[in-house]
Design a protein around this motif. Structure first.
Motif, PDB file in Angstrom:
ATOM      1  N   SER A 163       0.904  -1.226   0.022  1.00 34.35           N
ATOM      2  CA  SER A 163       0.042   0.064  -0.137  1.00 34.35           C
ATOM      3  C   SER A 163       0.700   1.391   0.003  1.00 34.35           C
ATOM      4  O   SER A 163       0.432   2.268  -0.794  1.00 34.35           O
ATOM      5  N   LEU A 164       2.008   1.239   0.693  1.00 30.84           N
ATOM      6  CA  LEU A 164       2.793   2.520   0.766  1.00 30.84           C
ATOM      7  C   LEU A 164       3.566   2.704  -0.533  1.00 30.84           C
ATOM      8  O   LEU A 164       3.593   3.924  -1.006  1.00 30.84           O
ATOM      9  N   GLY A 165       3.901   1.641  -1.458  1.00 33.08           N
ATOM     10  CA  GLY A 165       4.078   1.813  -2.745  1.00 33.08           C
ATOM     11  C   GLY A 165       3.218   2.392  -3.710  1.00 33.08           C
ATOM     12  O   GLY A 165       3.569   3.599  -4.310  1.00 33.08           O
ATOM     13  N   VAL A 166       2.011   1.943  -3.560  1.00 35.08           N
ATOM     14  CA  VAL A 166       1.040   2.744  -4.242  1.00 35.08           C
ATOM     15  C   VAL A 166       0.526   4.218  -3.682  1.00 35.08           C
ATOM     16  O   VAL A 166       0.524   5.024  -4.666  1.00 35.08           O
ATOM     17  N   ILE A 167       0.616   4.305  -2.489  1.00 38.18           N
ATOM     18  CA  ILE A 167       0.465   5.791  -2.096  1.00 38.18           C
ATOM     19  C   ILE A 167       1.557   6.669  -2.515  1.00 38.18           C
ATOM     20  O   ILE A 167       1.191   7.670  -3.060  1.00 38.18           O
ATOM     21  N   GLU A 168       2.752   6.077  -2.345  1.00 38.01           N
ATOM     22  CA  GLU A 168       3.773   7.161  -2.696  1.00 38.01           C
ATOM     23  C   GLU A 168       3.837   7.679  -4.109  1.00 38.01           C
ATOM     24  O   GLU A 168       4.064   8.777  -4.551  1.00 38.01           O
ATOM     25  N   GLU A 169       3.678   6.604  -5.072  1.00 36.48           N
ATOM     26  CA  GLU A 169       3.465   6.744  -6.540  1.00 36.48           C
ATOM     27  C   GLU A 169       2.431   7.705  -7.072  1.00 36.48           C
ATOM     28  O   GLU A 169       2.334   8.475  -7.634  1.00 36.48           O
ATOM     29  N   CYS A 170       1.052   7.522  -6.267  1.00 37.16           N
ATOM     30  CA  CYS A 170      -0.045   8.165  -6.471  1.00 37.16           C
ATOM     31  C   CYS A 170       0.147   9.669  -6.076  1.00 37.16           C
ATOM     32  O   CYS A 170      -0.066  10.686  -6.988  1.00 37.16           O
ATOM     33  N   LEU A 203      -9.089  23.107  -3.051  1.00 39.63           N
ATOM     34  CA  LEU A 203      -9.488  21.472  -3.107  1.00 39.63           C
ATOM     35  C   LEU A 203      -8.584  20.658  -3.675  1.00 39.63           C
ATOM     36  O   LEU A 203      -8.497  19.415  -3.159  1.00 39.63           O
ATOM     37  N   ILE A 204      -7.845  21.035  -4.672  1.00 40.75           N
ATOM     38  CA  ILE A 204      -6.578  20.034  -5.113  1.00 40.75           C
ATOM     39  C   ILE A 204      -5.439  20.010  -4.141  1.00 40.75           C
ATOM     40  O   ILE A 204      -5.219  18.986  -3.675  1.00 40.75           O
ATOM     41  N   GLN A 205      -5.255  21.061  -3.308  1.00 40.19           N
ATOM     42  CA  GLN A 205      -4.357  21.163  -2.148  1.00 40.19           C
ATOM     43  C   GLN A 205      -4.823  20.242  -1.206  1.00 40.19           C
ATOM     44  O   GLN A 205      -4.037  19.612  -0.517  1.00 40.19           O
ATOM     45  N   LEU A 206      -6.201  20.025  -0.708  1.00 47.44           N
ATOM     46  CA  LEU A 206      -6.589  19.306   0.212  1.00 47.44           C
ATOM     47  C   LEU A 206      -6.451  17.784  -0.189  1.00 47.44           C
ATOM     48  O   LEU A 206      -6.188  17.229   0.748  1.00 47.44           O
ATOM     49  N   LYS A 207      -6.771  17.510  -1.551  1.00 41.84           N
ATOM     50  CA  LYS A 207      -6.337  16.052  -1.688  1.00 41.84           C
ATOM     51  C   LYS A 207      -4.924  16.079  -1.673  1.00 41.84           C
ATOM     52  O   LYS A 207      -4.820  14.677  -1.036  1.00 41.84           O
ATOM     53  N   LEU A 208      -4.181  16.763  -2.010  1.00 39.34           N
ATOM     54  CA  LEU A 208      -2.490  16.489  -1.917  1.00 39.34           C
ATOM     55  C   LEU A 208      -2.295  16.264  -0.291  1.00 39.34           C
ATOM     56  O   LEU A 208      -1.517  15.388  -0.022  1.00 39.34           O
ATOM     57  N   ALA A 209      -2.830  17.156   0.490  1.00 43.28           N
ATOM     58  CA  ALA A 209      -2.487  17.085   2.028  1.00 43.28           C
ATOM     59  C   ALA A 209      -3.191  15.704   2.576  1.00 43.28           C
ATOM     60  O   ALA A 209      -2.444  15.042   3.330  1.00 43.28           O
ATOM     61  N   LYS A 210      -4.160  15.236   2.240  1.00 40.29           N
ATOM     62  CA  LYS A 210      -4.823  13.746   2.612  1.00 40.29           C
ATOM     63  C   LYS A 210      -4.034  12.789   2.096  1.00 40.29           C
ATOM     64  O   LYS A 210      -3.822  11.860   3.098  1.00 40.29           O
ATOM     65  N   MET A 211      -3.430  12.878   0.960  1.00 38.46           N
ATOM     66  CA  MET A 211      -2.662  11.817   0.518  1.00 38.46           C
ATOM     67  C   MET A 211      -1.162  11.881   1.325  1.00 38.46           C
ATOM     68  O   MET A 211      -0.683  10.685   1.547  1.00 38.46           O
ATOM     69  N   GLU A 212      -0.595  12.890   1.683  1.00 45.16           N
ATOM     70  CA  GLU A 212       0.421  13.042   2.190  1.00 45.16           C
ATOM     71  C   GLU A 212       0.378  12.418   3.921  1.00 45.16           C
ATOM     72  O   GLU A 212       1.069  11.748   4.496  1.00 45.16           O
TER      73      GLU A 212
END
Length: 405
Positions: A274-281, A304-313
């Motif tokens: 899962s970490l691999g997929v998350i890091e690549e996405c 809204l794009i920044q929110l998506k990126l923040a949640k991914m991080e």
């Protein structure tokens, strides 16, 4: 552990170089199901000397066991490598082709791992080494068409004792490597001929079967939503005769306990996948947010794009911490409990699927197109919530542990 060491990063970069040279050029053929993954996995083993390390470790282990030293239970760990070394290739491969890890992990961690934990010295020499070096492909067959998550209670495959042999009947489905496996670790129930008693409680036996045995049929690869680089198939057994030398009986608890131990290995490994997929996405999404422009500005400037990126991080940090915790546990010689492994898998699998789908959404229409890699990663990540036990099964195992305290 809060970050990778310099040695870890050197290993990571070397694996990345191999992936760029060997896997990425073949990604379309892998995702189309046209190219079986096994030659690529063997190339990985030879490039990094993993096959020779496995041979050396195997020889030492067999020598110890023949001399009467107490057996260990590291049959499912990459020979000669430290804990981080076992995780880094998984993470890096899953950034590109999670199915490669699934195919490799089942053959090495589950099929070879079961033989090395439960087999006699003779059985290990007969099947274990070829699996550990990837000279042969292994499958681990427990799931059946009508059992689903009730793997043990609903199991219908049987072994009936006839003279000095067992006669095996039944079918298995969703078997990773099933179409191409040379060696199959097969779980079934003992049919002792008794009319009374609950069939659900019958003893579970574990057999090692070989491709080409009379009565054993391996299907063609099944079509599925994702993980196309990991062939999945069905097995059909019709009066397959297996001698007692094919029964794995070492350790305590029999076949059921053997399977549970493998669930721990498999579920903990999903966190690294899962970490691999998350890091690549996250990487792909950041790059796209910087380059893609709408209304005269890059989309990364929109909240809204920044929110998506923040949640991914946030998801990346949390799952990475689960992986680091698992590495520290391995260093300390501790194996996660079934509940701990289930908790790791539940959170990490959900996070990977959510991050991948958010990446598709961030890309908009492009994210739905196969030329943009987030589409493939989203399909592959969804499987993490299903195999090795569904999300619902993970919840059950965690809750039972909590309520038993």
């Amino acid at each position: 552990m809060i970050e990778w060491s310099d040695e870890d990063l050197m290993i990571r970069d070397a694996v990345r170089g191999w992936i760029d040279a060997e896997v990425r050029p073949n990604l379309d053929a892998l995702d189309a199901g046209e190219l079986p993954p096994y030659d690529l996995i063997r190339s990985l083993y030879k490039t990094f000397g993993m096959d020779e390390m496995a041979r050396s470790s195997f020889a030492s282990r067999i020598a110890r066991e023949r001399s009467g030293e107490q057996r260990d239970d590291d049959g499912d760990r990459p020979a000669g490598g430290n804990a981080a070394m076992s995780m880094l290739p998984i993470i890096e491969l899953c950034k590109v082709s999670p199915g490669l890890v699934t195919a490799m992990g089942v053959s090495l961690g589950l099929a070879a791992g079961t033989v090395m934990k439960r087999g006699t010295v003779e059985q290990k020499e007969r099947w274990g080494l070829d699996l550990l070096t990837m000279d042969k492909v292994g499958a681990w067959a427990i799931t059946e068409p009508n059992s689903g998550s009730d793997a043990f209670g609903g199991m219908q495959a049987t072994a009936r004792k006839v003279g000095d042999e067992y006669v095996l009947n039944g079918s298995k489905t969703f078997i990773t490597n099933g179409p191409y496996a040379d060696t199959i670790v097969f779980y079934c129930k003992l049919d002792d001929g008794a009319a009374g008693g609950d069939r659900r409680d019958r003893e579970i036996l574990t057999f090692v079967l070989d491709r080409g045995m009379p009565g054993l049929e391996q299907s063609r690869p099944l079509r599925k939503m994702g993980l196309h680089s990991s062939p999945t198939g069905e097995l059909f057994l019709n009066d397959v005769r297996a001698g007692a030398d094919r029964v794995l009986s070492g350790g305590s608890g029999g076949g059921k306990e053997s399977a549970k131990q493998n669930f721990v290995t498999e579920r903990a490994g999903v966190a690294a996948m899962s970490l691999g997929v998350i890091e690549e996405c996250l990487k792909l999404s950041i790059d796209y947010a910087k380059k893609r422009e709408l209304w005269g500005q890059r989309i990364g400037d929109f909240q809204l794009i920044q929110l998506k990126l923040a949640k991914m991080e946030v998801a990346r940090i949390n799952v990475q911490n689960l992986v680091f915790r698992h590495i520290e546990m391995q260093k300390a010689g501790r194996t996660p409990t079934l509940a701990e492994a289930s908790a790791m898998k539940l959170y990490a699998a959900q996070a990977a699927s959510e991050v991948a789908m958010e990446a598709v959404q961030l890309y908009g229409g492009n994210g739905y197109m196969s030329e943009y890699r987030v589409e493939q990663l989203a399909r592959d990540a969804k499987s993490f919530q299903i195999y090795a036990g569904t999300d619902e099964i993970q919840v059950t195992h965690i809750a039972r542990d909590l309520l038993s305290r």
